[in-house]
Design a protein around this motif. Structure first.
Motif, PDB file in Angstrom:
ATOM      1  N   THR A 232       0.912  -1.159   0.020  1.00  9.21           N
ATOM      2  CA  THR A 232      -0.061   0.103  -0.034  1.00  9.21           C
ATOM      3  C   THR A 232       0.906   1.278   0.040  1.00  9.21           C
ATOM      4  OG1 THR A 232      -1.882  -1.092   1.136  1.00  9.21           O
ATOM      5  CG2 THR A 232      -1.911   1.286   1.176  1.00  9.21           C
TER       6      THR A 232
ATOM      7  N   ARG B 139       1.173   5.518  -0.029  1.00  7.90           N
ATOM      8  CA  ARG B 139       0.327   6.497   0.381  1.00  7.90           C
ATOM      9  C   ARG B 139       0.995   7.896  -0.004  1.00  7.90           C
ATOM     10  NH1 ARG B 139      -0.821   2.726   4.404  1.00  7.90           N
ATOM     11  NH2 ARG B 139      -3.179   2.383   4.676  1.00  7.90           N
TER      12      ARG B 139
ATOM     13  N   LYS C  89      -3.535  10.352  -0.657  1.00  8.70           N
ATOM     14  CA  LYS C  89      -4.049   9.456  -1.715  1.00  8.70           C
ATOM     15  C   LYS C  89      -3.484   8.069  -1.203  1.00  8.70           C
ATOM     16  CE  LYS C  89      -6.331  12.500  -4.125  1.00  8.70           C
ATOM     17  NZ  LYS C  89      -7.780  12.592  -4.228  1.00  8.70           N
ATOM     18  N   THR C  90      -4.094   7.105  -1.720  1.00  9.66           N
ATOM     19  CA  THR C  90      -3.544   5.834  -1.179  1.00  9.66           C
ATOM     20  C   THR C  90      -3.595   4.876  -2.782  1.00  9.66           C
ATOM     21  OG1 THR C  90      -4.601   5.738   0.912  1.00  9.66           O
ATOM     22  CG2 THR C  90      -4.051   3.566  -0.072  1.00  9.66           C
TER      23      THR C  90
ATOM     24  N   ARG D 118      -3.157   0.893  -4.096  1.00 14.04           N
ATOM     25  CA  ARG D 118      -2.892  -0.470  -3.609  1.00 14.04           C
ATOM     26  C   ARG D 118      -2.314  -1.260  -4.662  1.00 14.04           C
ATOM     27  NH1 ARG D 118      -6.301  -2.181  -0.099  1.00 14.04           N
ATOM     28  NH2 ARG D 118      -5.881  -0.332   1.036  1.00 14.04           N
TER      29      ARG D 118
ATOM     30  N   VAL E  39      -7.469   3.767  -4.256  1.00 11.40           N
ATOM     31  CA  VAL E  39      -8.638   3.209  -3.504  1.00 11.40           C
ATOM     32  C   VAL E  39      -8.871   4.343  -2.595  1.00 11.40           C
ATOM     33  CG1 VAL E  39      -7.831   0.673  -3.292  1.00 11.40           C
ATOM     34  CG2 VAL E  39      -6.904   2.429  -1.770  1.00 11.40           C
ATOM     35  N   ASP E  40     -10.119   4.437  -2.050  1.00 12.01           N
ATOM     36  CA  ASP E  40     -10.626   5.425  -1.019  1.00 12.01           C
ATOM     37  C   ASP E  40     -10.285   5.496   0.274  1.00 12.01           C
ATOM     38  OD1 ASP E  40     -12.340   6.387  -3.134  1.00 12.01           O
ATOM     39  OD2 ASP E  40     -13.883   4.935  -2.485  1.00 12.01           O
ATOM     40  N   GLN E  41      -9.299   4.495   0.731  1.00 16.25           N
ATOM     41  CA  GLN E  41      -8.965   4.362   2.124  1.00 16.25           C
ATOM     42  C   GLN E  41      -7.806   5.216   2.242  1.00 16.25           C
ATOM     43  OE1 GLN E  41      -9.558   1.704   0.352  1.00 16.25           O
ATOM     44  NE2 GLN E  41     -10.325   0.011   1.260  1.00 16.25           N
ATOM     45  N   PRO E  42      -7.782   5.961   3.285  1.00 17.24           N
ATOM     46  CA  PRO E  42      -6.611   6.851   3.616  1.00 17.24           C
ATOM     47  C   PRO E  42      -5.193   6.403   3.851  1.00 17.24           C
ATOM     48  CG  PRO E  42      -8.092   6.858   5.739  1.00 17.24           C
ATOM     49  CD  PRO E  42      -8.750   5.999   4.352  1.00 17.24           C
TER      50      PRO E  42
END
Length: 602
Positions: A537, A539, A543-544, A546, A599-602
């Motif tokens: 992952t 970052r 933004k992230t 994957r 992806v949406d995850q921080p």
């Protein structure tokens, strides 16, 4: 003297260019790049609102900002005087143009002082002839544009300098830079021709030889733009070589009436559009080879926009002009005037409102010396931008980067290419930067690039990776890397495919490698990294991304700190990491896939 020059030039032109390229008479000064009528046009145009007026105001502010700066002195940085020569270009062109537009002799006098200072140098460092060519460019244009206000004594001094410091040292067909097909040929021939055209009345035979040599020597450079405008040395050196190429074209047009074939090559004329293609949504270059990451202001884009009748090509430059009246003294690095050729913008920029940008293609490829493919999805800064390149390491300003890829997504550059190192720092350490030691430099060798390695051995520097397949509709490209690894595998390919507006897939296929060999897939990045057994992952800037790895071989995910290169002459690279997978070859064919998804995850 004028008639002698025209006779000499005409005689040589008879067997180098068509009779149509001859000029019946040498026009008066100013005759380099612009005439009195051109300056009159600019003077009227800058009174109307629009980018041209803004550029004029910024030009004025810059000249005023540098007015009290100490005069330039001859300073070498390592073996180069290039910084001094380039500062001379900026100061002299800016001051001379401001005089031609405003009529204020204050600016002419300051530019004259700068020219006399440069003329007094012991030499213009002909051992590194780029320095000589740029100094000649500065003094020749200044001499021409300010001719009517220079004292007779100053004219004599400046003519003497142009002849002794540039034209005579350059008056040989045996100079090493004349043997290479790279930016040197364009820069040096252009600088010498400008000098020759400036002093042609007083040195007709020397000037005629110089001009004929440039007309003969420069056209072969079009090979480096073939077949479709992708300049072999990358977008940064495109700006360098092409700007001087354009100076040569324009000087011959305004002084002799014709540039003959120098401005008509289709791939050359298309090359500015390619530079826009090689610029991501972030404004950063696909900076393969010796190339800086951040795209700067490119005045020559206005010339290409004019020549191709496509004003939108230069629309990006309008956005970089900035707003006049801003005080940049506290943050000079943010000043919009970064190009020493900013003044030329006013010669080539049209009057009126800013143009609408030309849309870049969603899928594009070139099969030139550096074959590559570029893909886009969506619009705006957050859109997807991805590319992959082949090519050969032993090419002008090349790196061991065949198979490397680029990815921008969500407004973030997820891959890192270090671009060009500090030439002087490396050379001062005794490294033959453009010779046998080139791959000892971290930023240039395979270990700093997102390329495959087998047993961590360098790929063949003289082999070429080609574009084997390309689909615009499917947005996919396949690079055949086999020749680079011919001693280690029967076949190696890398495919880049756009799966969706937020997903990219990279797939390597390895065939015929020795059982027990170790295969390494690397992804260079300055994002923060967390790994897991099957991926990573990344970052950056909120933004992230994957990464998911899959293979028919048992693999191990790695994450290595690459911020401290091994040699003292290698610059530190804060935040740089090398992530990827390594596996051991166990059968005749292996496939490795990497899926990168925002992806949406921080």
């Amino acid at each position: 003297m004028r008639s002698i020059f025209i006779a000499c030039l005409g005689l040589i032109a008879a067997f180098t260019v068509s009779r149509a390229a001859e000029s019946p008479a040498l026009p008066p000064h100013p005759r380099l790049l612009a005439t009195s009528a051109d300056f009159d046009r600019i003077r009227e145009s800058v009174t109307h609102d629009g980018p041209l007026k803004d550029a004029f105001v910024i030009l004025s502010e810059t000249v005023e900002r540098e007015y009290y700066a100490p005069l330039l002195t001859r300073q070498l940085i390592g073996r180069r005087m290039l910084d001094t020569s380039r500062n001379a270009v900026r100061r002299i062109l800016n001051g001379a143009l401001l005089y031609r537009i405003t009529g204020d002799k204050k600016w002419a006098a300051r530019a004259e002082q700068e020219m006399l200072s440069v003329a007094a140098f012991s030499d213009w460092n002909p051992s590194h002839f780029l320095d000589t060519a740029e100094a000649a460019t500065a003094v020749a244009i200044g001499y021409d544009w300010l001719y009517d206000v220079l004292s007779p004594e100053s004219r004599t001094v400046l003519r003497h300098a142009l002849v002794e410091q540039a034209l005579k040292p350059g008056d040989s067909d045996q100079l090493g830079w004349r043997k290479g097909l790279n930016n040197w040929r364009q820069v040096c021939e252009a600088g010498l021709t400008l000098a020759a055209l400036a002093v042609a009345e007083e040195e007709p035979e020397l000037a005629a030889r110089t001009i004929a040599r440039a007309r003969r020597n420069v056209p072969p450079i079009f090979e480096t733009y073939a077949p479709d405008g992708a300049y072999v040395e990358g977008p940064m050196y495109w700006e360098y070589g092409s700007t001087f190429h354009v100076l040569l074209i324009e000087a011959l047009r305004t002084a002799t009436g014709s540039s003959a074939v120098l401005g008509s090559d289709p791939a050359f004329l298309q090359s500015a559009s390619v530079v826009n293609i090689l610029t991501g949504p972030s404004g950063d270059f696909f900076n393969y080879g010796d190339c800086i990451l951040r795209r700067s202001y490119l005045p020559v884009m206005y010339w290409f926009a004019r020549e191709t009748r496509s004003p939108g090509i230069a629309a990006r430059e309008h956005l970089k002009i900035g707003k006049p009246g801003v005080d940049y003294s506290a943050h000079p690095e943010k000043a919009p005037l970064t190009s020493r050729f900013f003044a030329l913008s006013l010669l080539w920029m049209p009057a009126g409102p800013a143009a609408t940008p030309v849309a870049t293609p969603e899928s594009w490829k070139t099969e030139g010396a550096n074959p590559m493919a570029i893909f886009r999805r969506g619009d705006g800064r957050n859109s997807l931008y991805a590319g992959i390149k082949g090519g050969r390491a032993r090419i002008s300003h090349g790196h061991q980067d065949a198979g490397s890829f680029i990815l921008e997504l969500g407004g973030v550059r997820w891959t890192t290419d270090l671009g060009m190192p500090s030439y002087n720092t490396v050379e001062q350490a005794g490294i033959s930067l453009f010779g046998k030691d080139r791959w000892k430099v971290f930023a240039l060798n395979a270990s700093s690039h997102s390329v495959p390695l087998i047993d961590d051995l360098d790929p063949d520097e003289n082999a070429t990776a080609t574009l084997q397949a390309f689909s615009a509709g499917e947005q996919s490209a396949l690079i055949n890397l086999t020749p680079l690894y011919a001693s280690q595998a029967k076949k190696l390919t890398r495919e880049l495919r756009i799966d969706s507006a937020d997903t990219v897939i990279i797939r390597d296929r390895l065939t015929g490698a020795t059982t027990g060999a170790h295969y390494r897939f690397s992804w260079m990045t300055k994002a923060s990294v967390e790994t897991n057994p099957t991926g990573a992952t990344l970052r950056m800037n909120g933004k992230t991304l994957r990464l998911v790895f899959s293979s028919d071989a048992a693999f191990k995910v790695f994450d290595e700190d690459a911020s401290h290169p091994p040699a003292d002459y290698d610059a530190p690279q804060p935040g740089l990491r090398r992530i990827g997978v390594v596996f051991t070859v166990t059968k005749p064919e292996h496939t490795l896939s990497v899926t990168a998804r925002l992806v949406d995850q921080p």
